[in-house]
Design a protein around this motif. Structure first.
Motif, PDB file in Angstrom:
ATOM      1  N   ARG A   1       7.964  42.081  13.897  1.00 50.47           N
ATOM      2  CA  ARG A   1       6.777  42.410  14.706  1.00 50.47           C
ATOM      3  C   ARG A   1       7.145  43.472  15.736  1.00 50.47           C
ATOM      4  O   ARG A   1       8.307  43.731  15.981  1.00 50.47           O
ATOM      5  CB  ARG A   1       6.160  41.169  15.348  1.00 50.47           C
ATOM      6  N   GLU A   2       6.130  44.090  16.292  1.00 48.42           N
ATOM      7  CA  GLU A   2       6.370  45.155  17.260  1.00 48.42           C
ATOM      8  C   GLU A   2       6.248  44.647  18.690  1.00 48.42           C
ATOM      9  O   GLU A   2       5.613  43.635  18.945  1.00 48.42           O
ATOM     10  CB  GLU A   2       5.340  46.276  17.059  1.00 48.42           C
ATOM     11  N   MET A   3       6.881  45.385  19.588  1.00 46.26           N
ATOM     12  CA  MET A   3       6.684  45.116  21.012  1.00 46.26           C
ATOM     13  C   MET A   3       6.435  46.435  21.737  1.00 46.26           C
ATOM     14  O   MET A   3       6.664  47.498  21.187  1.00 46.26           O
ATOM     15  CB  MET A   3       7.915  44.416  21.606  1.00 46.26           C
ATOM     16  N   TYR A   4       6.005  46.331  22.976  1.00 43.01           N
ATOM     17  CA  TYR A   4       5.755  47.503  23.817  1.00 43.01           C
ATOM     18  C   TYR A   4       4.853  48.526  23.125  1.00 43.01           C
ATOM     19  O   TYR A   4       5.200  49.709  23.018  1.00 43.01           O
ATOM     20  CB  TYR A   4       7.073  48.154  24.256  1.00 43.01           C
ATOM     21  N   GLY A   5       3.727  48.073  22.630  1.00 41.46           N
ATOM     22  CA  GLY A   5       2.740  48.968  22.032  1.00 41.46           C
ATOM     23  C   GLY A   5       3.274  49.761  20.865  1.00 41.46           C
ATOM     24  O   GLY A   5       2.850  50.897  20.648  1.00 41.46           O
ATOM     25  N   GLY A   6       4.199  49.191  20.114  1.00 38.17           N
ATOM     26  CA  GLY A   6       4.690  49.843  18.903  1.00 38.17           C
ATOM     27  C   GLY A   6       5.917  50.712  19.114  1.00 38.17           C
ATOM     28  O   GLY A   6       6.383  51.366  18.190  1.00 38.17           O
ATOM     29  N   LYS A   7       6.444  50.709  20.345  1.00 39.78           N
ATOM     30  CA  LYS A   7       7.626  51.551  20.586  1.00 39.78           C
ATOM     31  C   LYS A   7       8.886  50.982  19.945  1.00 39.78           C
ATOM     32  O   LYS A   7       9.788  51.726  19.580  1.00 39.78           O
ATOM     33  CB  LYS A   7       7.847  51.727  22.091  1.00 39.78           C
ATOM     34  N   VAL A   8       8.959  49.668  19.850  1.00 36.93           N
ATOM     35  CA  VAL A   8      10.108  49.061  19.163  1.00 36.93           C
ATOM     36  C   VAL A   8       9.637  48.016  18.161  1.00 36.93           C
ATOM     37  O   VAL A   8       8.548  47.461  18.281  1.00 36.93           O
ATOM     38  CB  VAL A   8      11.101  48.375  20.139  1.00 36.93           C
ATOM     39  N   GLU A   9      10.483  47.792  17.180  1.00 30.67           N
ATOM     40  CA  GLU A   9      10.245  46.732  16.217  1.00 30.67           C
ATOM     41  C   GLU A   9      11.275  45.638  16.489  1.00 30.67           C
ATOM     42  O   GLU A   9      12.395  45.948  16.898  1.00 30.67           O
ATOM     43  CB  GLU A   9      10.422  47.288  14.801  1.00 30.67           C
ATOM     44  N   THR A  10      10.882  44.402  16.255  1.00 31.29           N
ATOM     45  CA  THR A  10      11.822  43.296  16.475  1.00 31.29           C
ATOM     46  C   THR A  10      11.780  42.373  15.263  1.00 31.29           C
ATOM     47  O   THR A  10      10.806  42.356  14.528  1.00 31.29           O
ATOM     48  CB  THR A  10      11.426  42.450  17.702  1.00 31.29           C
ATOM     49  N   THR A  11      12.864  41.620  15.097  1.00 30.21           N
ATOM     50  CA  THR A  11      12.785  40.507  14.151  1.00 30.21           C
ATOM     51  C   THR A  11      12.931  39.219  14.945  1.00 30.21           C
ATOM     52  O   THR A  11      13.710  39.149  15.896  1.00 30.21           O
ATOM     53  CB  THR A  11      13.883  40.572  13.073  1.00 30.21           C
ATOM     54  N   VAL A  12      12.135  38.227  14.546  1.00 29.37           N
ATOM     55  CA  VAL A  12      12.269  36.904  15.152  1.00 29.37           C
ATOM     56  C   VAL A  12      12.499  35.876  14.057  1.00 29.37           C
ATOM     57  O   VAL A  12      11.922  35.984  12.976  1.00 29.37           O
ATOM     58  CB  VAL A  12      11.029  36.500  15.988  1.00 29.37           C
ATOM     59  N   ASP A  13      13.371  34.934  14.339  1.00 30.32           N
ATOM     60  CA  ASP A  13      13.648  33.860  13.389  1.00 30.32           C
ATOM     61  C   ASP A  13      12.960  32.571  13.840  1.00 30.32           C
ATOM     62  O   ASP A  13      12.923  32.271  15.043  1.00 30.32           O
ATOM     63  CB  ASP A  13      15.161  33.596  13.305  1.00 30.32           C
ATOM     64  N   VAL A  14      12.435  31.861  12.883  1.00 30.30           N
ATOM     65  CA  VAL A  14      11.851  30.551  13.153  1.00 30.30           C
ATOM     66  C   VAL A  14      12.478  29.566  12.177  1.00 30.30           C
ATOM     67  O   VAL A  14      12.485  29.819  10.977  1.00 30.30           O
ATOM     68  CB  VAL A  14      10.317  30.551  12.927  1.00 30.30           C
ATOM     69  N   GLU A  15      12.989  28.470  12.719  1.00 28.64           N
ATOM     70  CA  GLU A  15      13.634  27.452  11.876  1.00 28.64           C
ATOM     71  C   GLU A  15      12.639  26.366  11.515  1.00 28.64           C
ATOM     72  O   GLU A  15      11.840  25.953  12.361  1.00 28.64           O
ATOM     73  CB  GLU A  15      14.792  26.784  12.633  1.00 28.64           C
ATOM     74  N   GLY A  16      12.728  25.894  10.291  1.00 27.27           N
ATOM     75  CA  GLY A  16      11.949  24.721   9.901  1.00 27.27           C
ATOM     76  C   GLY A  16      10.511  25.048   9.545  1.00 27.27           C
ATOM     77  O   GLY A  16      10.061  26.179   9.693  1.00 27.27           O
TER      78      GLY A  16
ATOM     79  N   ALA B   1      12.285  26.494  25.904  1.00 26.61           N
ATOM     80  CA  ALA B   1      13.260  27.226  25.092  1.00 26.61           C
ATOM     81  C   ALA B   1      12.547  27.992  23.982  1.00 26.61           C
ATOM     82  O   ALA B   1      12.997  29.045  23.552  1.00 26.61           O
ATOM     83  CB  ALA B   1      14.277  26.263  24.500  1.00 26.61           C
ATOM     84  N   GLY B   2      11.418  27.479  23.544  1.00 27.15           N
ATOM     85  CA  GLY B   2      10.633  28.193  22.541  1.00 27.15           C
ATOM     86  C   GLY B   2      11.137  27.975  21.137  1.00 27.15           C
ATOM     87  O   GLY B   2      12.255  27.511  20.910  1.00 27.15           O
ATOM     88  N   ASP B   3      10.289  28.326  20.172  1.00 19.71           N
ATOM     89  CA  ASP B   3      10.612  28.137  18.760  1.00 19.71           C
ATOM     90  C   ASP B   3      11.076  29.419  18.099  1.00 19.71           C
ATOM     91  O   ASP B   3      11.622  29.404  17.010  1.00 19.71           O
ATOM     92  CB  ASP B   3       9.370  27.651  18.008  1.00 19.71           C
ATOM     93  N   LEU B   4      10.806  30.554  18.763  1.00 18.71           N
ATOM     94  CA  LEU B   4      11.127  31.845  18.157  1.00 18.71           C
ATOM     95  C   LEU B   4      12.398  32.406  18.766  1.00 18.71           C
ATOM     96  O   LEU B   4      12.556  32.435  19.983  1.00 18.71           O
ATOM     97  CB  LEU B   4       9.981  32.844  18.413  1.00 18.71           C
ATOM     98  N   GLU B   5      13.280  32.864  17.880  1.00 17.15           N
ATOM     99  CA  GLU B   5      14.501  33.475  18.381  1.00 17.15           C
ATOM    100  C   GLU B   5      14.491  34.961  18.053  1.00 17.15           C
ATOM    101  O   GLU B   5      14.347  35.357  16.890  1.00 17.15           O
ATOM    102  CB  GLU B   5      15.724  32.806  17.733  1.00 17.15           C
TER     103      GLU B   5
END
Ligand SMILES: Cc1cc2nc3c(=O)[nH]c(=O)nc-3n(C[C@H](O)[C@H](O)[C@H](O)COP(=O)(O)OP(=O)(O)OC[C@H]3O[C@@H](n4cnc5c(N)ncnc54)[C@H](O)[C@@H]3O)c2cc1C
Lengths: 318, 263
Positions: free
Chosen positions: A132-147, B221-225
């Protein structure tokens, strides 16, 4: 094996494109997890919608016949019940105005994580990785969700529309809608005033954004439009400020335009703006910021101050 | 009637910047009041000026530095402010929707507002989901992306317009209490007057910790890393016109003539 549930979206009798994009995203995930792809369609002419949703890769379509148009209480109740009943691992909806009106409630009611405005998805074992993006599209990020389960809303036009006819089983899902829990009612719809100019008809659009700074500076863009014989449009902040009428706004909540040439002047290229102009044949950006997201879709760019470039451009045509 | 407005200080990024791990290096960031929250504050203050609302309280999750942004909201007419911060929050990389809701839920429980206004989204992490998730958590009604709000004195229903895609608005009645996420353009946010700024200095700005609110550190702590941050790759082959403004304007003029859209 993790099953996927996507929630279709429709409005005023039509399935929205994102419903079919969701099927593509859902099918990709189902392939990774080895699970089934389920689709839910809630309210309105669900059987007709189900026909439209029967695309390759879809295993089952669940119809919830209740009410006509979107109501967030009905959606929240129906989707949470479906997730429980199907034991779905990943719930995918649209990051649309209505998606944002019920998906956060679904995640909270199920007490599960929510990731919004996702542009890419991947699973590995028990981990979902969302881009997903942050700062109005200036950077892209990856986030992990477990479970699992996880609720995800996807950005429109990031996945192709699912083609190919399917042979999914269509089943009516008997959601128990508690009417006492419905605390809001939709009384109708209203189109924002049309006005004199239809920017979607123009061949050449000179579009101005917040980079213009002050209302009186708009004269400069008017002058340019006159010199070029172009039509003037704008990003949202210009309309919010009351400097131009609503019928000039390009974007998700404004108009979709497809001119031969679109000149974006002092516009950053936020996703909701791009949604309205990315179909332009040729895109020109004039912006001091060489990293502005508009540069990702511009065919031609000038990395300079509009207050220098625009007068010089007017000069070229007078 | 009491309104609680969620107010966030967001980071804005300079034109040129560097990424340091999973964050933008602090040197390239400045602080600003979240654009959407500015409209939410204005809406609340106007309701208060119209005599429909008795008290406007703001709530911010943020460290001491955010007080300058909170003072802006107070200077625009909010009556008092709550700021929630804690060492446990210092360590969180990405405060996700669930974590924000855990905190705001506790504030709502303590304040018992009739109406909560949030911005549609925040300009930095743009989850766009906190308002609706909060409503569900506290068991009230809600509406997302509101660009018109009609509320009468003593009413138990708010009439709103929700701005859908493509220039279409939905007209909806929402039972109170409710959480509404406010869209830009709903009003014209005021600038803080000098008098407002002076008065803001004397208004109450109450700092609360997680313990004060009875929130468990585990819940924030949140669910998203957050696992990576990078500059997106450009998808198009952009031709960049180089040179002075006269040069670049000349090249653009030539292009427009070539395309036959301008003479
Ligand atoms: C639900 C929702 C719906 C939305 N719908 C729409 C929509 O329909 N249309 C829309 O446009 N937005 C929409 N938005 C808003 C969108 O997110 C952005 O806030 C908006 O598009 C930003 O407009 P902008 O690019 O003009 O301003 P900014 O993002 O502030 O960009 C200004 C740009 O100008 C440049 N600049 C500044 N000074 C100069 C100068 N002197 N010379 C050259 N360049 C300069 C800057 O580098 C910057 O890139 C919506 C948002 C939401 C949440």
């Amino acid at each position: 094996m993790s099953d996927i549930l996507t929630i279709a979206e429709h409005r005023q009798g039509e399935l929205r494109d994102v419903s079919l994009e969701l099927l593509t995203a859902g099918a990709e995930l189902a392939e990774e997890t080895g699970g089934d792809l389920h689709v839910a369609v809630i309210s309105g002419d669900v059987d007709r919608y189900a026909e439209g949703l029967d695309r390759e890769g879809v295993d089952a379509i669940h119809t919830v016949a209740y009410g006509e148009e979107f109501n967030h209480d009905v959606y929240t109740q129906a989707v949470t019940q479906l997730v429980d009943s199907l034991e779905a691992s990943y719930v995918l909806g649209a990051n649309s105005v209505n998606g944002l009106d019920y998906l956060p409630a679904v995640a909270t009611r199920l007490d599960v994580p929510l990731v919004t405005d996702v542009v890419a998805l991947e699973t590995a074992g028990e981990t979902l990785t969302a881009t997903r993006e942050m700062y109005g599209g200036k950077v892209e990020t990856t986030v992990d969700v477990e479970g699992t389960p996880v609720v995800v809303s996807i950005r429109g036009a990031e996945w192709p529309i699912a083609e190919g006819e399917g042979s999914a089983a269509v089943e009516a899902f008997d959601a128990e809608i508690d009417e006492d829990a419905i605390g809001s009612s939709v009384n109708g719809f209203e189109e924002v005033a049309g006005g004199d100019v239809d920017i979607s008809e123009a061949d050449l659009l000179v579009s101005v954004g917040r980079g213009i700074d002050e209302e009186e500076n708009l004269e400069l863009i008017e002058e340019l439009a006159a010199a070029l014989g172009a039509t003037m449009s704008s990003s949202r902040p210009i309309v919010d400020a009351g400097w131009l009428p609503a019928n000039r706004q390009v974007g998700q909540s404004g108009k979709v335009v497809t001119p031969e040439v679109y000149i974006a002047i002092g516009i950053s290229g936020a996703v909701q703006h791009v949604a309205g102009m990315k179909g332009s044949e040729t895109i020109v950006a004039i912006n001091t910021d060489p990293n502005a997201p508009i540069m990702d879709i511009a065919d031609y760019a000038i990395h300079d101050d509009l207050f220098d470039v625009v007068p010089a451009l007017i000069e070229q045509f007078s | 009637m009491k309104i609680l407005v969620t107010v966030k200080e967001v980071a804005t990024v300079d034109d040129a910047f560097e990424i340091d791990g999973t964050a933008i290096d602090e040197r390239y960031l400045s602080a600003d009041l979240n654009e959407w929250d500015d409209y939410a504050i204005e809406e609340a203050v106007q309701l208060s000026e119209d005599g429909i609302v008795d008290e406007v309280v703001t709530v911010t999750i943020g460290d001491e530095d955010t007080e300058q942004t909170i003072r802006q909201a107070l200077a625009k007419g909010a009556d008092r402010a709550i700021r929630v911060w804690d060492d446990a929050l210092e360590e969180v990389d990405l405060l996700d929707v669930g974590a924000k809701v855990a905190i705001l839920e506790a504030v709502v429980a303590a304040e018992e507002p009739d109406l909560v206004l949030t911005g549609v989204q925040s300009g930095d992490d743009s989850f766009g989901a906190t308002g609706v998730a909060l409503a569900e958590a506290v068991g009230t009604q809600w509406a997302a992306v509101v660009n018109q709000l009609d509320l009468d004195n003593g009413a138990d229903v708010a009439s709103v317009h929700r701005e859908l895609e493509g220039g279409l608005e939905e007209l909806t009645d929402v039972d109170l209490p409710a959480v509404l996420s406010i869209q830009t353009g709903i009003n014209e946010p005021r600038y803080a007057s000098l008098r407002g700024i002076r008065m803001a200095q004397r208004k109450e700005l109450d700092h609360q910790t997680l313990a004060d609110l009875g929130v468990d550190a585990g819940d924030v702590a949140g669910d998203l890393e957050l696992t990576s941050m990078y500059e997106p790759e450009s998808e198009s082959d952009t031709t960049v016109f180089e040179g002075s403004a006269d040069d670049t304007a000349g090249q653009l003029a030539e292009l427009l003539r070539e395309k036959g859209v301008a003479q």
